[in-house]
Write a protein that holds these residues in place. Structure first.
Motif, PDB file in Angstrom:
ATOM      1  N   GLU A  55       0.829  -1.211   0.000  1.00  0.00           N
ATOM      2  CA  GLU A  55       0.000   0.000   0.000  1.00  0.00           C
ATOM      3  C   GLU A  55       0.863   1.260   0.000  1.00  0.00           C
ATOM      4  N   ALA A  56       1.905   1.257   0.813  1.00  0.00           N
ATOM      5  CA  ALA A  56       2.786   2.431   0.849  1.00  0.00           C
ATOM      6  C   ALA A  56       3.427   2.673  -0.513  1.00  0.00           C
ATOM      7  N   ALA A  57       3.798   1.597  -1.206  1.00  0.00           N
ATOM      8  CA  ALA A  57       4.465   1.721  -2.499  1.00  0.00           C
ATOM      9  C   ALA A  57       3.538   2.289  -3.559  1.00  0.00           C
ATOM     10  N   VAL A  58       2.305   1.750  -3.645  1.00  0.00           N
ATOM     11  CA  VAL A  58       1.400   2.245  -4.688  1.00  0.00           C
ATOM     12  C   VAL A  58       0.948   3.668  -4.392  1.00  0.00           C
ATOM     13  N   ARG A  59       0.828   4.012  -3.132  1.00  0.00           N
ATOM     14  CA  ARG A  59       0.441   5.385  -2.803  1.00  0.00           C
ATOM     15  C   ARG A  59       1.555   6.371  -3.156  1.00  0.00           C
ATOM     16  N   ALA A  60       2.798   5.999  -2.897  1.00  0.00           N
ATOM     17  CA  ALA A  60       3.917   6.881  -3.233  1.00  0.00           C
ATOM     18  C   ALA A  60       3.971   7.118  -4.735  1.00  0.00           C
ATOM     19  N   ALA A  61       3.850   6.042  -5.505  1.00  0.00           N
ATOM     20  CA  ALA A  61       3.885   6.178  -6.964  1.00  0.00           C
ATOM     21  C   ALA A  61       2.654   6.917  -7.472  1.00  0.00           C
ATOM     22  N   GLY A  62       1.506   6.606  -6.918  1.00  0.00           N
ATOM     23  CA  GLY A  62       0.275   7.248  -7.365  1.00  0.00           C
ATOM     24  C   GLY A  62       0.260   8.734  -7.104  1.00  0.00           C
ATOM     25  N   ASP A  63       0.763   9.147  -5.961  1.00  0.00           N
ATOM     26  CA  ASP A  63       0.819  10.583  -5.657  1.00  0.00           C
ATOM     27  C   ASP A  63       1.709  11.316  -6.658  1.00  0.00           C
ATOM     28  N   TYR A  64       2.808  10.671  -7.016  1.00  0.00           N
ATOM     29  CA  TYR A  64       3.696  11.258  -8.022  1.00  0.00           C
ATOM     30  C   TYR A  64       2.978  11.376  -9.368  1.00  0.00           C
ATOM     31  N   LEU A  65       2.280  10.311  -9.771  1.00  0.00           N
ATOM     32  CA  LEU A  65       1.577  10.325 -11.049  1.00  0.00           C
ATOM     33  C   LEU A  65       0.483  11.390 -11.085  1.00  0.00           C
ATOM     34  N   ALA A  66      -0.232  11.528  -9.982  1.00  0.00           N
ATOM     35  CA  ALA A  66      -1.296  12.531  -9.930  1.00  0.00           C
ATOM     36  C   ALA A  66      -0.729  13.942 -10.083  1.00  0.00           C
ATOM     37  N   GLU A  67       0.388  14.197  -9.429  1.00  0.00           N
ATOM     38  CA  GLU A  67       1.010  15.515  -9.531  1.00  0.00           C
ATOM     39  C   GLU A  67       1.462  15.796 -10.959  1.00  0.00           C
ATOM     40  N   ARG A  68       2.096  14.790 -11.584  1.00  0.00           N
ATOM     41  CA  ARG A  68       2.534  14.964 -12.974  1.00  0.00           C
ATOM     42  C   ARG A  68       1.341  15.157 -13.904  1.00  0.00           C
ATOM     43  N   PHE A  69       0.292  14.401 -13.686  1.00  0.00           N
ATOM     44  CA  PHE A  69      -0.901  14.486 -14.524  1.00  0.00           C
ATOM     45  C   PHE A  69      -1.493  15.896 -14.470  1.00  0.00           C
ATOM     46  N   ARG A  70      -1.626  16.421 -13.274  1.00  0.00           N
ATOM     47  CA  ARG A  70      -2.243  17.747 -13.119  1.00  0.00           C
ATOM     48  C   ARG A  70      -1.345  18.870 -13.604  1.00  0.00           C
ATOM     49  N   ASP A  71      -0.035  18.605 -13.631  1.00  0.00           N
ATOM     50  CA  ASP A  71       0.908  19.607 -14.127  1.00  0.00           C
ATOM     51  C   ASP A  71       1.180  19.483 -15.622  1.00  0.00           C
ATOM     52  N   GLY A  72       0.518  18.523 -16.262  1.00  0.00           N
ATOM     53  CA  GLY A  72       0.726  18.334 -17.689  1.00  0.00           C
ATOM     54  C   GLY A  72       1.972  17.554 -18.028  1.00  0.00           C
TER      55      GLY A  72
END
Length: 299
Positions: free
Chosen positions: A48-65
Motif C-alpha cells: 500500500e505504501a508503495a502504490v500510494r507513493a507512486a500514485g501521488d507522483y503520477l497525480a502531480e505529474r498528470f495535473r501539471d501536464g
C-alpha cells in the motif's frame, strides 16, 4: 537481508530478522514468519505504501501536464512510467532488500522466494492523452502464489488492498462485492485485452469475436485501457463482470486477488478469465462467449 539460497536454518525468526538490512523492533514483532518470509500483513503494508507513493507522483505529474512520452501504434511509454516504477522499487527495497522485483518497465531482477509484480502506471495510453483513468498496482507472491495485492487510483484517491484468505479493503474499510441484481442485458461488462492479443493477428481476430458476442448480449462493453480501474469497479459491484483475453500479468495478478477476496466468482483457462458479481451473472456471461472460449474456461 535474507539469503534465499540458505538451507533449513533460515527458518529461525531471529536469523531472518538478523539478516534484514533495515531491521528494527518489528523484526521480533511479527514482520517475519517462522519460514523467514514476511507476513502477509507486512507485505500488505509495504504494498500500500508503495502504490500510494507512486500514485501521488503520477497525480502531480498528470495535473501539471507532465504526460510526455514515446508513442507507438499499440503502446505508449511515458516518462512517468519509469519514474513511478523506481519509486515503488525504492519503497519495497527499504523494507525487503532481498526480494525479487518484476516491473513492467525494467523486467525481473533477483531470485528470492518473494516476488513483487509491479505495474507502475496502468492506463499509460489514458495518461498520455490526459484522460483521467489510471492506477498503479503491486502484487506480492511467495513461491509463485499471490498473497497480497494493492491497487491505487490516485486521481480519485481510492486504494484497494487484498490479502489472500483475509479479504479486501477499500480505503481501509472492508470491501465485499454487492451485486446490483441486473440481468446481463442491463449490465456493463469490462473487456480487458492484453498486448499478446493486440499484437498477434489470430488472437486479435479471436478477441474481436469475443467483443462482438458481448455487445450482442450486454448493455455496455467497457474498455478503459486501464484494467486495474475495471478490477476496482468489479470488486465494488459497480459493473457486472470482467472478461480478460490474454491479459498482462502486471495488472492481472493484483486484480484477480482483489476480485477473489471481495467475493467475485470466476472461471479461467487457456488465456481467458471471466469474473462476475454472482454465479447467475457468471453463468450468463460464459454462455455469451464464443464456443471455443466458452469451452476453454469450463475445462
Amino acid at each position: 537481508m535474507i539469503d534465499e539460497d540458505d538451507g533449513p536454518e533460515r527458518g529461525s525468526r531471529e536469523d531472518a530478522a538478523d539478516d534484514h538490512d533495515t531491521v528494527d523492533d518489528r523484526g521480533a514483532a511479527g514482520v517475519w514468519d517462522a519460514a523467514g518470509v514476511p507476513t502477509p500483513e507486512a507485505l500488505a503494508e509495504t504494498a500500500e505504501a508503495a502504490v500510494r507513493a507512486a500514485g501521488d507522483y503520477l497525480a502531480e505529474r498528470f495535473r501539471d501536464g507532465g504526460t510526455v512520452g514515446e508513442y507507438h501504434t499499440d503502446d505508449v511509454k511515458a516518462e512517468a512510467d519509469e519514474a513511478s516504477e523506481k519509486l515503488i522499487f525504492e519503497r519495497i527495497r527499504e523494507e525487503f532488500p532481498g526480494h525479487t522485483l518484476h516491473g513492467e518497465e525494467s523486467g525481473r531482477s533477483g531470485d528470492g522466494r518473494v516476488e513483487w509484480i509491479v505495474d507502475p502506471l496502468d492506463g499509460t495510453n489514458n495518461y498520455a492523452i490526459d484522460f483521467p483513468s489510471i492506477a498503479t498496482a503491486v502484487a506480492a507472491q511467495v513461491d509463485g502464489e499471490t498473497l497480497v495485492a494493492a491497487i491505487y487510483e490516485p486521481l480519485v484517491d481510492d486504494c484497494y488492498v487484498a490479502v489472500r484468505d483475509e479479504g479486501a479493503t477499500l480505503n481501509g474499510e472492508p470491501l465485499v462485492v454487492t451485486p446490483r441484481d441486473r440481468p446481463l442485458d442491463r449490465s456493463t461488462i469490462s473487456l480487458v485485452v492484453g498486448l499478446p492479443a493486440i499484437r498477434d493477428e489470430d488472437l486479435r481476430a479471436e478477441t474481436d469475436a469475443v467483443r462482438r458476442a458481448l455487445w450482442g448480449r450486454c448493455k455496455r462493453v467497457l474498455e478503459t485501457w486501464s484494467p486495474c480501474v475495471d478490477w476496482g469497479l468489479l470488486a465494488r459491484g459497480s459493473i457486472g463482470g470482467v472478461v480478460c483475453a490474454y491479459p498482462d500479468p502486471f495488472e492481472q495478478e493484483a486484480g484477480e486477488l482483489l476480485a477473489s477476496e471481495a467475493g467475485v466468482v470466476s472461471v479461467s483457462g487457456d488465456g481467458y478469465y471471466a469474473g462476475a458479481v454472482d454465479e447467475a451473472t457468471l453463468a450468463a456471461l460464459v454462455e455469451t462467449l464464443p464456443e471455443q472460449v466458452r469451452e476453454s474456461v469450463r475445462e
